[in-house]
Design a protein around this motif. Structure first.
Motif, PDB file in Angstrom:
ATOM      1  N   HIS A 110      41.995  35.983  43.120  1.00 18.86           N
ATOM      2  CA  HIS A 110      41.108  36.217  44.242  1.00 18.86           C
ATOM      3  C   HIS A 110      39.901  35.286  44.134  1.00 18.86           C
ATOM      4  CE1 HIS A 110      39.375  38.376  47.478  1.00 18.86           C
ATOM      5  NE2 HIS A 110      38.306  38.672  46.788  1.00 18.86           N
ATOM      6  N   ASP A 111      39.648  34.503  45.167  1.00 17.48           N
ATOM      7  CA  ASP A 111      38.558  33.530  45.123  1.00 17.48           C
ATOM      8  C   ASP A 111      37.218  34.241  45.311  1.00 17.48           C
ATOM      9  OD1 ASP A 111      36.789  31.471  45.391  1.00 17.48           O
ATOM     10  OD2 ASP A 111      38.179  30.194  46.494  1.00 17.48           O
ATOM     11  N   GLU A 112      36.401  34.267  44.264  1.00 16.59           N
ATOM     12  CA  GLU A 112      35.147  35.019  44.330  1.00 16.59           C
ATOM     13  C   GLU A 112      33.919  34.121  44.385  1.00 16.59           C
ATOM     14  OE1 GLU A 112      35.528  37.982  41.135  1.00 16.59           O
ATOM     15  OE2 GLU A 112      36.398  39.244  42.697  1.00 16.59           O
ATOM     16  N   ASP A 113      34.127  32.870  44.728  1.00 15.32           N
ATOM     17  CA  ASP A 113      33.002  31.921  44.748  1.00 15.32           C
ATOM     18  C   ASP A 113      31.844  32.401  45.611  1.00 15.32           C
ATOM     19  OD1 ASP A 113      34.489  30.357  43.156  1.00 15.32           O
ATOM     20  OD2 ASP A 113      34.675  28.654  44.520  1.00 15.32           O
ATOM     21  N   ARG A 114      32.178  33.106  46.693  1.00 12.91           N
ATOM     22  CA  ARG A 114      31.082  33.479  47.603  1.00 12.91           C
ATOM     23  C   ARG A 114      30.161  34.532  46.986  1.00 12.91           C
ATOM     24  NH1 ARG A 114      34.668  37.810  50.591  1.00 12.91           N
ATOM     25  NH2 ARG A 114      36.401  37.258  49.267  1.00 12.91           N
ATOM     26  N   TYR A 115      30.580  35.202  45.911  1.00 12.56           N
ATOM     27  CA  TYR A 115      29.695  36.162  45.251  1.00 12.56           C
ATOM     28  C   TYR A 115      28.781  35.495  44.228  1.00 12.56           C
ATOM     29  CZ  TYR A 115      33.113  39.481  47.079  1.00 12.56           C
ATOM     30  OH  TYR A 115      33.944  40.189  47.887  1.00 12.56           O
ATOM     31  N   TRP A 116      29.058  34.216  43.937  1.00 15.28           N
ATOM     32  CA  TRP A 116      28.289  33.519  42.897  1.00 15.28           C
ATOM     33  C   TRP A 116      27.349  32.502  43.534  1.00 15.28           C
ATOM     34  CZ3 TRP A 116      28.517  34.499  37.652  1.00 15.28           C
ATOM     35  CH2 TRP A 116      29.532  35.369  37.233  1.00 15.28           C
ATOM     36  N   ARG A 117      26.041  32.808  43.520  1.00 17.28           N
ATOM     37  CA  ARG A 117      25.061  31.854  44.047  1.00 17.28           C
ATOM     38  C   ARG A 117      24.908  30.727  43.033  1.00 17.28           C
ATOM     39  NH1 ARG A 117      22.661  35.915  47.476  1.00 17.28           N
ATOM     40  NH2 ARG A 117      24.638  36.736  48.198  1.00 17.28           N
ATOM     41  N   GLY A 118      25.213  29.521  43.467  1.00 20.32           N
ATOM     42  CA  GLY A 118      25.108  28.372  42.574  1.00 20.32           C
ATOM     43  C   GLY A 118      26.053  28.448  41.384  1.00 20.32           C
ATOM     44  N   GLY A 119      26.989  29.380  41.429  1.00 20.39           N
ATOM     45  CA  GLY A 119      27.892  29.543  40.289  1.00 20.39           C
ATOM     46  C   GLY A 119      27.232  30.225  39.106  1.00 20.39           C
ATOM     47  N   ILE A 120      25.999  30.723  39.311  1.00 21.70           N
ATOM     48  CA  ILE A 120      25.253  31.290  38.179  1.00 21.70           C
ATOM     49  C   ILE A 120      24.898  32.762  38.406  1.00 21.70           C
ATOM     50  CG2 ILE A 120      23.128  31.130  36.824  1.00 21.70           C
ATOM     51  CD1 ILE A 120      23.122  28.139  37.373  1.00 21.70           C
ATOM     52  N   PHE A 121      24.414  33.098  39.619  1.00 21.18           N
ATOM     53  CA  PHE A 121      23.977  34.460  39.883  1.00 21.18           C
ATOM     54  C   PHE A 121      25.045  35.227  40.653  1.00 21.18           C
ATOM     55  CE2 PHE A 121      20.095  31.822  39.758  1.00 21.18           C
ATOM     56  CZ  PHE A 121      19.542  32.372  38.617  1.00 21.18           C
ATOM     57  N   TYR A 122      25.416  36.388  40.122  1.00 22.04           N
ATOM     58  CA  TYR A 122      26.513  37.171  40.689  1.00 22.04           C
ATOM     59  C   TYR A 122      25.976  38.327  41.524  1.00 22.04           C
ATOM     60  CZ  TYR A 122      30.950  39.842  40.590  1.00 22.04           C
ATOM     61  OH  TYR A 122      32.095  40.522  40.916  1.00 22.04           O
ATOM     62  N   PHE A 123      26.327  38.353  42.794  1.00 20.94           N
ATOM     63  CA  PHE A 123      25.968  39.467  43.679  1.00 20.94           C
ATOM     64  C   PHE A 123      27.251  39.987  44.307  1.00 20.94           C
ATOM     65  CE2 PHE A 123      22.168  36.859  43.645  1.00 20.94           C
ATOM     66  CZ  PHE A 123      21.109  37.743  43.769  1.00 20.94           C
ATOM     67  N   ASN A 124      27.752  41.105  43.859  1.00 20.45           N
ATOM     68  CA  ASN A 124      28.950  41.650  44.492  1.00 20.45           C
ATOM     69  C   ASN A 124      28.831  43.162  44.604  1.00 20.45           C
ATOM     70  OD1 ASN A 124      31.444  42.339  45.403  1.00 20.45           O
ATOM     71  ND2 ASN A 124      32.604  41.334  43.759  1.00 20.45           N
ATOM     72  N   LYS A 125      28.548  43.603  45.826  1.00 24.91           N
ATOM     73  CA  LYS A 125      28.340  45.036  46.059  1.00 24.91           C
ATOM     74  C   LYS A 125      29.598  45.847  45.803  1.00 24.91           C
ATOM     75  CE  LYS A 125      26.219  44.663  50.004  1.00 24.91           C
ATOM     76  NZ  LYS A 125      25.823  44.725  51.329  1.00 24.91           N
ATOM     77  N   ASN A 126      30.764  45.208  46.011  1.00 27.82           N
ATOM     78  CA  ASN A 126      32.017  45.961  45.867  1.00 27.82           C
ATOM     79  C   ASN A 126      32.428  46.157  44.417  1.00 27.82           C
ATOM     80  OD1 ASN A 126      32.380  46.149  48.650  1.00 27.82           O
ATOM     81  ND2 ASN A 126      33.177  44.043  48.693  1.00 27.82           N
ATOM     82  N   ASP A 127      31.829  45.370  43.514  1.00 21.72           N
ATOM     83  CA  ASP A 127      32.219  45.457  42.115  1.00 21.72           C
ATOM     84  C   ASP A 127      31.311  46.457  41.390  1.00 21.72           C
ATOM     85  OD1 ASP A 127      32.875  45.134  39.500  1.00 21.72           O
ATOM     86  OD2 ASP A 127      32.828  42.949  39.503  1.00 21.72           O
ATOM     87  N   PRO A 128      31.868  47.571  40.919  1.00 24.38           N
ATOM     88  CA  PRO A 128      31.024  48.563  40.252  1.00 24.38           C
ATOM     89  C   PRO A 128      30.577  48.172  38.842  1.00 24.38           C
ATOM     90  CG  PRO A 128      33.289  49.366  40.439  1.00 24.38           C
ATOM     91  CD  PRO A 128      33.254  48.023  41.087  1.00 24.38           C
ATOM     92  N   SER A 129      31.057  47.046  38.305  1.00 24.63           N
ATOM     93  CA  SER A 129      30.634  46.636  36.965  1.00 24.63           C
ATOM     94  C   SER A 129      29.167  46.225  36.953  1.00 24.63           C
ATOM     95  CB  SER A 129      31.464  45.442  36.492  1.00 24.63           C
ATOM     96  OG  SER A 129      32.787  45.825  36.269  1.00 24.63           O
ATOM     97  N   ILE A 130      28.498  46.512  35.825  1.00 31.62           N
ATOM     98  CA  ILE A 130      27.111  46.056  35.666  1.00 31.62           C
ATOM     99  C   ILE A 130      27.105  44.632  35.128  1.00 31.62           C
ATOM    100  CG2 ILE A 130      24.976  46.396  34.376  1.00 31.62           C
ATOM    101  CD1 ILE A 130      25.474  49.356  34.462  1.00 31.62           C
ATOM    102  N   PHE A 131      27.999  44.368  34.163  1.00 32.21           N
ATOM    103  CA  PHE A 131      28.078  43.029  33.590  1.00 32.21           C
ATOM    104  C   PHE A 131      29.430  42.392  33.908  1.00 32.21           C
ATOM    105  CE2 PHE A 131      24.894  44.930  30.742  1.00 32.21           C
ATOM    106  CZ  PHE A 131      23.903  43.966  30.847  1.00 32.21           C
ATOM    107  N   VAL A 132      29.422  41.087  34.098  1.00 35.43           N
ATOM    108  CA  VAL A 132      30.673  40.339  34.265  1.00 35.43           C
ATOM    109  C   VAL A 132      30.588  39.092  33.401  1.00 35.43           C
ATOM    110  CG1 VAL A 132      31.274  41.080  36.597  1.00 35.43           C
ATOM    111  CG2 VAL A 132      29.685  39.189  36.278  1.00 35.43           C
ATOM    112  N   GLU A 133      31.741  38.490  33.140  1.00 35.86           N
ATOM    113  CA  GLU A 133      31.707  37.289  32.323  1.00 35.86           C
ATOM    114  C   GLU A 133      30.994  36.173  33.076  1.00 35.86           C
ATOM    115  OE1 GLU A 133      35.462  35.839  30.871  1.00 35.86           O
ATOM    116  OE2 GLU A 133      34.480  34.340  29.620  1.00 35.86           O
TER     117      GLU A 133
END
Lengths: 363, 125
Positions: free
Chosen positions: A307-330
């Protein structure tokens, strides 16, 4: 001493920044997800090589100038330290600029070549993967926390022995260089900060453990290997850091109560040993995890991709994904974890203890 | 024991999860008593909303493929009529398919096979 410390830290930053493209997740290039089918693209390999060579070049230049500058004249210790901080920031800024440049180029390449079109996007998990998770149990953190509680009790019991001026800051040689007037609060300040740091680390540990184990549909084996190693070794590294911080700060506190243990070489060796331990530990961790998904070669099923999740990564560094209940991601660029900024719980775990620590330190 | 979901599929995500876990229970890939990841864990592993996994687990519970113990998690059910029926049905289907395959190999036509089946069925009772 300042010079040696800043040289080692800057060298460490330089090495890590240079090799990052080769340590990140196999399907992520400069923060952009690339379908498994195209990760061997010649252009991508060229980008990685150019990035590493550029960062290495600037690192050598900066470190070389720093060494020359220090050796040419006798410099004051605080001058050496200030310049050291400046060159560290410069190095980070330079590598970040190169990263952003190649992030843009990779994104463009992916779009131009239409790499994601005609591929079916999917997400995958394995119901049994949780059983293979080898992160440390949370209660192991009770050990350093209890030790700190003991130290607090010991400080209170020996309150009369404490000097009238309580040290609040230590220089690179382990020498106290800032003081405050003795009050029950200032006497306990260091142990309070330590306790807060331990709780923060415990919070990070629990939040990481509860975060998702993300597998890749196109490289199931390699991604499982990497995720499990990342989880296991990052929990070890975090715990080692907690133990080291506890020992270092407890040592400072005991040195305030009993100045005689601060005599001799221990005062210098303990902080230095701490630094070396943390840096070496981080480097070993980064390389071990970074290499864990590179050797396994997988046959690629032709028409699928993760699943292409690039749109959740601002600049490839900051992760904003409301649908993902995880607090931390790799992390995408680096080895380790990053916080999901769309999850308010994450702010609570990371920023609340930091704010309290700053309040204690500056009020 | 993989769960694969596709965002472009017409089936809603909860149904994709439901169908795949059901299939794994029926084929015994997930054995009775086996622990499933919690709804929260599954949601995090797939990077989807907990509401979605909750719905899938609720459907699975309703149809009796799994059961939940408060504080302990969800497990694959042991005894379940519908489940056994469905599993038996699958076995029957497979065996009939084998019989059909064999019949075709030696040129036995459908009416003839039906007749044989009816005869054997009656005889057995």
């Amino acid at each position: 001493m300042s010079f040696i410390i800043f040289f080692i830290v800057t060298l460490f930053i330089a090495v890590i920044q240079t090799i990052i493209p080769y340590l990140v997740n196999r399907t992520i290039v400069f923060g952009v997800s690339i379908p498994e089918q195209y990760i061997d693209s010649k252009t991508l390999k060229k980008y990685k090589k150019h990035y590493s060579i550029s960062v290495a070049f600037f690192s050598v230049m900066i470190l070389g100038s720093y060494v020359l500058w220090v050796l040419r004249n006798d410099r004051l210790d605080n001058q050496v330290a200030l310049t050291g901080v400046i060159i560290e920031f410069a190095l980070i800024l330079i590598s970040l600029s190169f990263y952003l440049y190649y992030h843009g180029k990779t994104k463009q390449l992916k779009q131009q070549n239409k790499w994601v079109e005609n591929l079916k996007q999917m997400k995958v998990t394995d119901l049994s993967v949780r059983g293979q998770d080898e992160m440390l149990p949370w209660y192991i953190y009770l050990l350093p926390i209890i030790s700190t509680a003991g130290l607090m009790a010991y400080t209170l019991m020996n309150y009369d022995m404490l000097p009238d001026q309580i040290p609040t800051h230590w220089g690179p040689g382990g020498e106290a260089d800032a003081f405050t007037k003795k009050t029950p609060i200032s006497a306990m300040q260091l142990t309070l900060v330590l306790l807060l740091m331990q709780s923060m680390f415990l919070g990070i540990h629990v939040a990481t453990k509860k975060s998702g184990i993300k597998l890749s549909a196109t490289s199931l084996q390699a991604s499982r290997n990497r995720q499990l190693l990342l989880r296991k070794y990052s929990s070890w590294l975090l715990y080692i850091v907690v133990l080291a911080v506890t020992m270092l700060m407890s040592y400072f506190q005991l040195m305030t109560i009993h100045p005689e243990i601060g005599e001799g070489s221990a005062k210098m060796l303990i902080p230095f040993g701490f630094l070396v331990l943390v840096l070496v530990g981080t480097l070993v961790f980064a390389i071990k995890v970074g290499r864990s998904d590179k050797e396994l070669e997988m046959p690629i099923e032709a028409k699928i991709m993760d699943h292409d999740e690039d749109r959740y990564w601002r600049g490839g560094i900051f992760y904003f994904n409301k649908n993902d209940p995880s607090i931390f991601v790799e992390k995408r660029f680096g080895v380790g974890w990053t916080i999901n900024f769309a999850n308010p719980l994450g702010y609570f775990v990371i920023f609340l203890p930091l704010i309290i620590i700053f309040l204690i330190a500056f009020l | 024991m993989q769960i694969i979901i596709s965002n472009t599929s017409k089936e809603p995500i909860y149904e994709q999860i439901y169908v795949q876990i059901k299939k794994q229970v029926l084929t015994n890939e997930l054995q009775a008593g086996a622990a499933l990841p919690s709804m929260r864990e599954l949601a995090k592993d797939l990077g989807i909303s907990v509401i979605t996994t909750k719905r899938a687990y609720e459907e699975l519970e309703k149809t009796g493929f799994i059961y939940s113990v408060v504080g302990k998690g969800s497990f694959v059910s042991e005894q379940n009529k519908e489940m056994i029926l469905e599993r038996k049905m699958k076995v029957i289907e497979e065996q009939l398919m084998a019989a059909i395959q064999n019949s075709k190999e030696i040129g036995i036509e459908l009416p003839e096979l039906k007749e044989l089946l009816t005869m054997l069925y009656m005889e057995d009772v």
